[in-house]
Design an enzyme around this catalytic site. Structure first.
Site, PDB file in Angstrom:
ATOM      1  N   SER A  23       0.904  -1.206   0.182  1.00  0.00           N
ATOM      2  CA  SER A  23      -0.046   0.012   0.109  1.00  0.00           C
ATOM      3  C   SER A  23       0.918   1.213  -0.047  1.00  0.00           C
ATOM      4  O   SER A  23       2.105   1.156   0.102  1.00  0.00           O
ATOM      5  CB  SER A  23      -0.942  -0.068   1.147  1.00  0.00           C
ATOM      6  OG  SER A  23      -0.228   0.092   2.508  1.00  0.00           O
ATOM      7  N   GLU A  63     -11.326  -6.663   2.717  1.00  0.00           N
ATOM      8  CA  GLU A  63     -12.147  -5.535   2.713  1.00  0.00           C
ATOM      9  C   GLU A  63     -12.346  -4.865   1.183  1.00  0.00           C
ATOM     10  O   GLU A  63     -13.311  -4.343   1.053  1.00  0.00           O
ATOM     11  CB  GLU A  63     -11.696  -4.363   3.363  1.00  0.00           C
ATOM     12  CG  GLU A  63     -11.458  -4.732   4.838  1.00  0.00           C
ATOM     13  CD  GLU A  63     -10.464  -3.671   5.715  1.00  0.00           C
ATOM     14  OE1 GLU A  63      -9.458  -3.788   4.963  1.00  0.00           O
ATOM     15  OE2 GLU A  63     -10.789  -3.190   6.638  1.00  0.00           O
ATOM     16  N   THR A  95      10.411  -8.800 -10.277  1.00  0.00           N
ATOM     17  CA  THR A  95       9.126  -8.391 -10.636  1.00  0.00           C
ATOM     18  C   THR A  95       8.165  -9.690 -10.169  1.00  0.00           C
ATOM     19  O   THR A  95       6.905  -9.483 -10.448  1.00  0.00           O
ATOM     20  CB  THR A  95       9.167  -8.644 -12.430  1.00  0.00           C
ATOM     21  OG1 THR A  95       9.325  -9.910 -12.678  1.00  0.00           O
ATOM     22  CG2 THR A  95       9.920  -7.673 -12.862  1.00  0.00           C
ATOM     23  N   GLY A 117      -6.431  22.457  13.814  1.00  0.00           N
ATOM     24  CA  GLY A 117      -5.973  21.365  14.380  1.00  0.00           C
ATOM     25  C   GLY A 117      -7.188  21.361  15.835  1.00  0.00           C
ATOM     26  O   GLY A 117      -7.974  22.231  15.764  1.00  0.00           O
ATOM     27  N   CYS A 175      -7.367  28.482  10.647  1.00  0.00           N
ATOM     28  CA  CYS A 175      -8.228  28.139  11.689  1.00  0.00           C
ATOM     29  C   CYS A 175      -8.009  28.106  12.870  1.00  0.00           C
ATOM     30  O   CYS A 175      -8.035  29.135  13.739  1.00  0.00           O
ATOM     31  CB  CYS A 175      -8.824  26.437  11.413  1.00  0.00           C
ATOM     32  SG  CYS A 175     -10.453  26.389  11.544  1.00  0.00           S
ATOM     33  N   GLU A 218     -12.430  25.610  24.227  1.00  0.00           N
ATOM     34  CA  GLU A 218     -12.124  24.280  23.734  1.00  0.00           C
ATOM     35  C   GLU A 218     -11.175  23.708  24.663  1.00  0.00           C
ATOM     36  O   GLU A 218     -11.043  22.447  24.985  1.00  0.00           O
ATOM     37  CB  GLU A 218     -11.846  24.153  22.388  1.00  0.00           C
ATOM     38  CG  GLU A 218     -11.335  22.992  21.879  1.00  0.00           C
ATOM     39  CD  GLU A 218     -10.840  22.789  20.274  1.00  0.00           C
ATOM     40  OE1 GLU A 218     -10.847  23.813  19.858  1.00  0.00           O
ATOM     41  OE2 GLU A 218     -10.731  21.731  19.800  1.00  0.00           O
ATOM     42  N   ARG A 258     -15.367  24.557  14.848  1.00  0.00           N
ATOM     43  CA  ARG A 258     -16.686  24.405  16.015  1.00  0.00           C
ATOM     44  C   ARG A 258     -16.741  25.807  16.732  1.00  0.00           C
ATOM     45  O   ARG A 258     -17.619  26.453  16.785  1.00  0.00           O
ATOM     46  CB  ARG A 258     -16.593  23.548  16.937  1.00  0.00           C
ATOM     47  CG  ARG A 258     -17.666  22.879  17.454  1.00  0.00           C
ATOM     48  CD  ARG A 258     -17.116  21.420  18.175  1.00  0.00           C
ATOM     49  NE  ARG A 258     -17.549  20.381  17.292  1.00  0.00           N
ATOM     50  CZ  ARG A 258     -16.609  19.242  16.963  1.00  0.00           C
ATOM     51  NH1 ARG A 258     -15.409  19.264  17.652  1.00  0.00           N
ATOM     52  NH2 ARG A 258     -16.949  18.261  16.101  1.00  0.00           N
ATOM     53  N   HIS A 269     -10.395  27.293   5.795  1.00  0.00           N
ATOM     54  CA  HIS A 269      -9.277  26.665   5.437  1.00  0.00           C
ATOM     55  C   HIS A 269      -9.144  26.915   3.738  1.00  0.00           C
ATOM     56  O   HIS A 269      -9.357  26.083   2.841  1.00  0.00           O
ATOM     57  CB  HIS A 269      -9.844  25.004   5.584  1.00  0.00           C
ATOM     58  CG  HIS A 269      -9.694  24.491   6.853  1.00  0.00           C
ATOM     59  ND1 HIS A 269      -8.312  24.090   7.618  1.00  0.00           N
ATOM     60  CD2 HIS A 269     -10.616  24.337   7.768  1.00  0.00           C
ATOM     61  CE1 HIS A 269      -8.577  23.752   8.643  1.00  0.00           C
ATOM     62  NE2 HIS A 269     -10.110  23.782   8.829  1.00  0.00           N
ATOM     63  N   GLU A 284      -6.601  26.331   2.248  1.00  0.00           N
ATOM     64  CA  GLU A 284      -5.484  25.366   1.696  1.00  0.00           C
ATOM     65  C   GLU A 284      -6.648  24.322   0.770  1.00  0.00           C
ATOM     66  O   GLU A 284      -5.853  23.834  -0.253  1.00  0.00           O
ATOM     67  CB  GLU A 284      -4.760  24.632   2.783  1.00  0.00           C
ATOM     68  CG  GLU A 284      -5.440  23.702   3.771  1.00  0.00           C
ATOM     69  CD  GLU A 284      -6.247  24.329   4.913  1.00  0.00           C
ATOM     70  OE1 GLU A 284      -6.227  25.492   4.790  1.00  0.00           O
ATOM     71  OE2 GLU A 284      -6.392  23.753   5.845  1.00  0.00           O
TER      72      GLU A 284
HETATM   73  N1  GLN Z   1     -10.610  23.199  17.148  1.00  0.00           N
HETATM   74  C1  GLN Z   1     -10.705  24.508  16.378  1.00  0.00           C
HETATM   75  C2  GLN Z   1     -12.382  24.399  16.209  1.00  0.00           C
HETATM   76  O1  GLN Z   1     -13.232  23.450  16.542  1.00  0.00           O
HETATM   77  C3  GLN Z   1     -10.141  24.532  15.395  1.00  0.00           C
HETATM   78  C4  GLN Z   1     -10.656  23.665  14.432  1.00  0.00           C
HETATM   79  C5  GLN Z   1      -9.587  23.512  12.949  1.00  0.00           C
HETATM   80  O2  GLN Z   1      -8.403  24.310  13.090  1.00  0.00           O
HETATM   81  N2  GLN Z   1     -10.116  22.953  12.018  1.00  0.00           N
HETATM   82  O3  GLN Z   1     -12.914  25.365  16.019  1.00  0.00           O
END
Ligand code: GLN
Length: 531
Positions: free
Chosen positions: A15, A152, A191, A353, A380, A404, A461, A507, A509
């Protein structure tokens, strides 16, 4: 409705050898020839989607415009093709079973025995076919996750075999991605694993049309003959795929082996145009880049290269456009000597994160960027950390935090909004997918986007608490963009009197493409290179 054409991509031998990049690169080739494509990834695991999966095991969770939390391969597909995908492009075995069991509970099967063939395979086929009908592409490319031989994977292979049977040889094509083996100590190429993997596939009723052979040295004539002889794949259809320094070179390699021509011939397609120029120009620019900059990526999944893959690829795309070489320095946010590793860094990026681990390191790195005029881009959680840092060190709210991480913090500058709190189910409180944002006039953000209204994807969130907007602004933090759906939601912040201090709750990115780097990354790279 067009004649449906399908390409199935399977993996063999081991994989993690680049099926996703293969699908992305082939999709790119077809796009460059003027065809529309629909890439789909089928994941063999039982999770309903990738949303709750740990980045350590599966890398980044990618998010589509319509808010699906998907496998990271969709990010490659989007970056290579420029197409915005939807939830139709990724499903798991878990979601297929969950759907069938819901129907069973509802009584839809009228007492019948539910079986893998035909019920599970029919549901898999239905998803592929109905996505194809909805999007009406010239070609649907389906990546089958896992490795041939995995228990699977069987139901996916069987569904693909049935689609071949139903749509015919001229409309369905199979590509098998394999790896040549090198025995030690002689390092001689072997091979046999390839032969055996194809034998496994054939025992499932599938004869591959093409083999993509990953290798560290060019294949010898003898290798190629042997592979072709034992697998029944035409010699010119045994395509070499050596390691490349830039993944965007893969389409070029495939083109050099005429994979695109053979595939089109095999599917009865005639090239509509040949649009490779800009793609190859960017690769040359990237490879010949003289100017070098060092960007620190400060995060907690530093030893897992796929955890921030969209962020890293967004940097690569921006640097290819501008002909700048980015040396990415991955900095562990829990590192004891964090500030030491930020010496001689041209720009600092703090990605998204979840969870408390590493948060203080991120805050420290942001403070360093702010106080030392080092370009900073926060994404974020990166924005949230920047707000906490600013509240603590500029506004004097000493223990400011996000609820949080610190439920009873004295200054909850990052918090869940009241109406969000009422929802019990955590999942229900997540802002997911694309939404529009209005930018404030005269801000850096507006000058980067060159627009007033923009659309970005979200996955979070918590929010900058509206209770603190005034005090943050009074001390000089510019709140430069708000969600159109709810004017309390801060989507962008920036600082004046700093070369580049920009963060977003979104985000970006996920929306950056190789041919169309995202304006925030473009601006960040430019500021870091001082160009
Ligand atoms: N933990 C944060 C939130 O939930 C940021 C989330 C993130 O960086 N994607 O708001």
């Amino acid at each position: 409705m067009k004649q449906k054409k399908f390409i199935f991509v399977t993996g063999g031998t081991v994989s993690g050898i680049g099926k996703g990049i293969t699908v992305a690169a082939i999709s790119r080739l077809f796009k460059s020839h003027g065809f529309s494509v629909l890439p789909i990834k089928m994941d063999p695991y039982l999770n309903k989607d990738a949303g709750t999966m740990n980045p350590y095991q599966h890398g980044e969770v990618f998010v589509t415009d319509d808010g699906a939390e998907t496998d990271l391969d969709l990010g490659h597909y989007e970056r290579f093709t420029g197409v915005n995908l939807t939830k139709d492009s990724n499903f798991t075995t878990g979601s297929v079973y969950a759907h069938i069991l819901d129907l069973e509970r509802r009584g839809d099967f009228l007492g019948k025995t539910i079986q893998i063939i035909p019920h599970v395979t029919d549901e898999i086929k239905r998803r592929i076919i109905s996505a194809t009908e909805r999007h009406n592409p010239d070609i649907t490319l389906v990546e089958i996750g896992g490795t041939v031989g995995d228990i699977e994977e069987e139901q996916f292979l069987e569904s693909a075999r049935q689609i071949f049977r139903e749509y015919g040889n001229e409309n369905v094509q199979f590509i098998h991605v394999v790896k040549i083996d090198y025995v030690f100590p002689s390092d001689e190429s072997k091979t046999k694993p390839i032969q055996q993997s194809v034998a496994l596939l054939r025992s499932r009723g599938i004869q591959p049309d093409f083999l993509i052979v990953r290798c560290k040295r060019p294949l010898t004539k003898d290798n190629q003959d042997k592979i072709s002889l034992f697998t029944n794949v035409r010699e010119e259809h045994v395509i070499q795929a050596p390691n490349v320094s830039v993944i965007y070179e893969v389409p070029t390699y495939f083109k050099r082996s005429h994979l695109d021509t053979y595939m089109m011939r095999r599917l009865g397609l005639i090239s509509q145009k040949r649009d490779f120029g800009e793609w190859e120009r960017r690769i040359r620019k990237l490879k010949n880049a003289r100017k070098k900059i060092r960007i620190a990526l400060v995060g907690k999944y530093i030893d897992h290269t796929d955890a921030y893959i969209s962020v890293e690829e967004a940097l690569v795309s921006a640097s290819a456009e501008q002909g700048i070489h980015v040396d990415l320095v991955r900095v562990d946010s829990e590192h004891k000597n964090l500030l030491k590793s930020l010496k001689n860094i041209d720009g600092i990026l703090v990605p998204g994160g979840f969870g408390k681990r590493g948060i203080e390191g991120k805050i420290k790195a942001i403070r360093y960027a702010r106080e030392n005029n080092i370009p900073f881009l926060g994404l974020c959680l990166g924005l949230q950390s920047a707000v906490i840092e600013f509240a603590r060190n500029v506004c004097g709210m000493k223990n400011a935090h996000s609820t949080e991480f610190e439920k009873n913090t004295e200054y909850p500058v990052i918090d869940m909004l009241k109406d969000q709190k009422r929802l019990k189910n955590l999942g229900g409180t997540m802002r997911l997918g694309a939404s529009t944002i209005i930018l404030k006039e005269g801000t850096i953000l507006e000058s980067l986007y060159k627009r007033k209204e923009v659309e970005e994807r979200h996955r979070h969130r918590y929010e900058v608490s509206p209770k603190y907007h005034d005090i943050l602004q009074k001390h000089g933090l510019v709140l430069s963009g708000f969600a159109t759906s709810d004017k309390r939601l801060v989507d962008f912040i920036e600082l004046k009197n700093h070369p580049f201090f920009v963060a977003t709750q979104a985000h970006p990115e996920f929306k950056s493409r190789f041919l169309e780097p995202h304006p925030l990354f473009r601006g960040f790279i430019r500021a870091s290179a001082k160009t």
